[in-house]
Design a protein around this motif. Structure first.
Motif, PDB file in Angstrom:
ATOM      1  N   THR A  72       0.832  -1.206   0.000  1.00 52.11           N
ATOM      2  CA  THR A  72       0.000   0.000   0.000  1.00 52.11           C
ATOM      3  C   THR A  72       0.865   1.253   0.000  1.00 52.11           C
ATOM      4  N   ALA A  73       1.906   1.252   0.831  1.00 59.49           N
ATOM      5  CA  ALA A  73       2.811   2.404   0.896  1.00 59.49           C
ATOM      6  C   ALA A  73       3.517   2.617  -0.439  1.00 59.49           C
ATOM      7  N   LYS A  74       3.943   1.535  -1.065  1.00 57.88           N
ATOM      8  CA  LYS A  74       4.620   1.629  -2.360  1.00 57.88           C
ATOM      9  C   LYS A  74       3.692   2.206  -3.420  1.00 57.88           C
ATOM     10  N   LEU A  75       2.456   1.733  -3.446  1.00 55.20           N
ATOM     11  CA  LEU A  75       1.479   2.247  -4.415  1.00 55.20           C
ATOM     12  C   LEU A  75       1.179   3.716  -4.169  1.00 55.20           C
ATOM     13  N   LEU A  76       1.095   4.104  -2.888  1.00 53.24           N
ATOM     14  CA  LEU A  76       0.825   5.499  -2.563  1.00 53.24           C
ATOM     15  C   LEU A  76       1.960   6.395  -3.048  1.00 53.24           C
ATOM     16  N   ASP A  77       3.201   5.963  -2.821  1.00 54.24           N
ATOM     17  CA  ASP A  77       4.355   6.719  -3.327  1.00 54.24           C
ATOM     18  C   ASP A  77       4.282   6.874  -4.839  1.00 54.24           C
ATOM     19  N   ARG A  78       3.981   5.787  -5.532  1.00 53.87           N
ATOM     20  CA  ARG A  78       3.937   5.811  -6.994  1.00 53.87           C
ATOM     21  C   ARG A  78       2.808   6.685  -7.514  1.00 53.87           C
ATOM     22  N   LEU A  79       1.658   6.634  -6.840  1.00 54.66           N
ATOM     23  CA  LEU A  79       0.514   7.439  -7.277  1.00 54.66           C
ATOM     24  C   LEU A  79       0.785   8.934  -7.117  1.00 54.66           C
ATOM     25  N   ILE A  80       1.403   9.308  -5.988  1.00 56.57           N
ATOM     26  CA  ILE A  80       1.725  10.721  -5.771  1.00 56.57           C
ATOM     27  C   ILE A  80       2.751  11.193  -6.792  1.00 56.57           C
ATOM     28  N   LEU A  81       3.773  10.363  -7.053  1.00 59.85           N
ATOM     29  CA  LEU A  81       4.781  10.700  -8.054  1.00 59.85           C
ATOM     30  C   LEU A  81       4.149  10.822  -9.438  1.00 59.85           C
ATOM     31  N   LEU A  82       3.264   9.890  -9.771  1.00 61.90           N
ATOM     32  CA  LEU A  82       2.599   9.931 -11.076  1.00 61.90           C
ATOM     33  C   LEU A  82       1.722  11.168 -11.213  1.00 61.90           C
ATOM     34  N   ALA A  83       0.974  11.482 -10.154  1.00 63.49           N
ATOM     35  CA  ALA A  83       0.081  12.647 -10.205  1.00 63.49           C
ATOM     36  C   ALA A  83       0.872  13.934 -10.389  1.00 63.49           C
ATOM     37  N   ALA A  84       1.985  14.074  -9.653  1.00 62.30           N
ATOM     38  CA  ALA A  84       2.807  15.273  -9.779  1.00 62.30           C
ATOM     39  C   ALA A  84       3.448  15.364 -11.160  1.00 62.30           C
ATOM     40  N   SER A  85       3.911  14.232 -11.696  1.00 62.10           N
ATOM     41  CA  SER A  85       4.542  14.216 -13.020  1.00 62.10           C
ATOM     42  C   SER A  85       3.541  14.557 -14.111  1.00 62.10           C
ATOM     43  N   VAL A  86       2.359  13.978 -14.025  1.00 63.07           N
ATOM     44  CA  VAL A  86       1.312  14.265 -15.019  1.00 63.07           C
ATOM     45  C   VAL A  86       0.912  15.733 -14.959  1.00 63.07           C
ATOM     46  N   SER A  87       0.847  16.273 -13.750  1.00 58.42           N
ATOM     47  CA  SER A  87       0.490  17.688 -13.596  1.00 58.42           C
ATOM     48  C   SER A  87       1.539  18.592 -14.243  1.00 58.42           C
ATOM     49  N   MET A  88       2.819  18.248 -14.074  1.00 62.90           N
ATOM     50  CA  MET A  88       3.890  19.033 -14.678  1.00 62.90           C
ATOM     51  C   MET A  88       3.823  18.985 -16.204  1.00 62.90           C
ATOM     52  N   VAL A  89       3.602  17.788 -16.740  1.00 65.40           N
ATOM     53  CA  VAL A  89       3.513  17.647 -18.197  1.00 65.40           C
ATOM     54  C   VAL A  89       2.293  18.387 -18.731  1.00 65.40           C
TER      55      VAL A  89
END
Length: 255
Positions: free
Chosen positions: A5-22
């Motif tokens: 769960t912690a790993k998925l949460l890290d990945r989701l936050i990273l993905l959301a921030a990256s998508v927002s930047m793009v």
């Protein structure tokens, strides 16, 4: 929080921030949308960059989860050793006494595989013994096989005087006749070949580790080369069942 769960949460936050930047870079869905969000918020882009850096490099939630897991694992191992020490004391005081290095404590958990996809099998996830002998042999029984398998099948405490069986069932013919007459459970669901591999552990005790709903999740077993009757006392069962209760409240997942 579980590690996955912690790993998925890290990945989701990273993905959301990256998508927002793009999306900000290419004005998706449009420039007006991003102008409205970033207006008066000059820190927004810097925040997104920091989030991408921190969660990409350090995975903080996963790191925190792993640290907590190590702490829990250390605590449960300490509890297991405490119970095991008391069991060793009982074994030494038994008549006849069990040698210090002989008594073994094992923790088992249900696993599933391609060979046992539905009901699974019991995997030994931990063994505690003061000596290097006897060597722990590979044993991964399904339900109803071995003392631990009988414990699983019945979801209750089980003990077997294996030494007594071994003394009377000295050849294949006697073993097969006894099994046919008394049923598979009388020989722990074992075949003659399997019985030969485990008969050296003359006294075996097992108690279930149950989940919140009372279902079987695994078990704790204790074995010695002899002395079933002298070990089969309330104090030993108290130690085994106390440990099972502790493992049933989350400790089994931390071993």
């Amino acid at each position: 929080m579980r590690s996955l769960t912690a790993k998925l949460l890290d990945r989701l936050i990273l993905l959301a921030a990256s998508v927002s930047m793009v999306a900000r870079q290419y004005d998706v869905p449009d420039r007006k949308f991003w102008t409205g969000i970033s207006s008066g918020r000059p820190y927004l882009i810097v925040t997104l960059i920091c989030v991408i850096g921190v969660f990409g490099a350090f995975t903080p939630f996963q790191a925190l989860s792993e640290r907590k897991r190590v702490e829990r694992r250390s605590a449960i191992r300490q509890e297991i050793l405490t119970h095991y020490g008391r069991m060793v004391g009982l074994a030494i005081r038994a008549r006849p006494p069990v040698e210090l290095q002989d008594l073994g404590l094992h923790v088992w958990r249900i696993r599933r595989s391609l060979r046992h996809p539905l009901h699974g099998y019991l995997q030994r996830v931990a063994t505690y013994r003061l000596g290097s002998t006897p060597t722990t042999r590979t044993f991964a029984p399904p339900r109803g096989v071995g003392v631990v398998g009988l414990c699983w099948e019945r979801n209750t405490e089980v003990s077997v005087d294996v030494g007594k069986l071994a003394a009377s069932l000295t050849d294949r013919e006697a073993f097969e006749a006894y099994r046919a007459s008394h049923g598979a459970a009388a020989v722990m669901g074992l075949s003659w070949t399997e019985f030969q591999r485990v008969r050296h552990r003359g006294a075996v005790f097992a108690s279930p580790v149950r989940g919140a709903t009372g279902g079987f999740r695994g078990c704790v077993s204790v074995d010695a080369s002899h002395g079933h009757d002298s070990l089969d006392v309330p104090d030993l069962w108290h130690e085994i069942n106390s440990l099972c209760s502790r493992l049933g409240h989350g400790g089994l997942d931390d071993i």
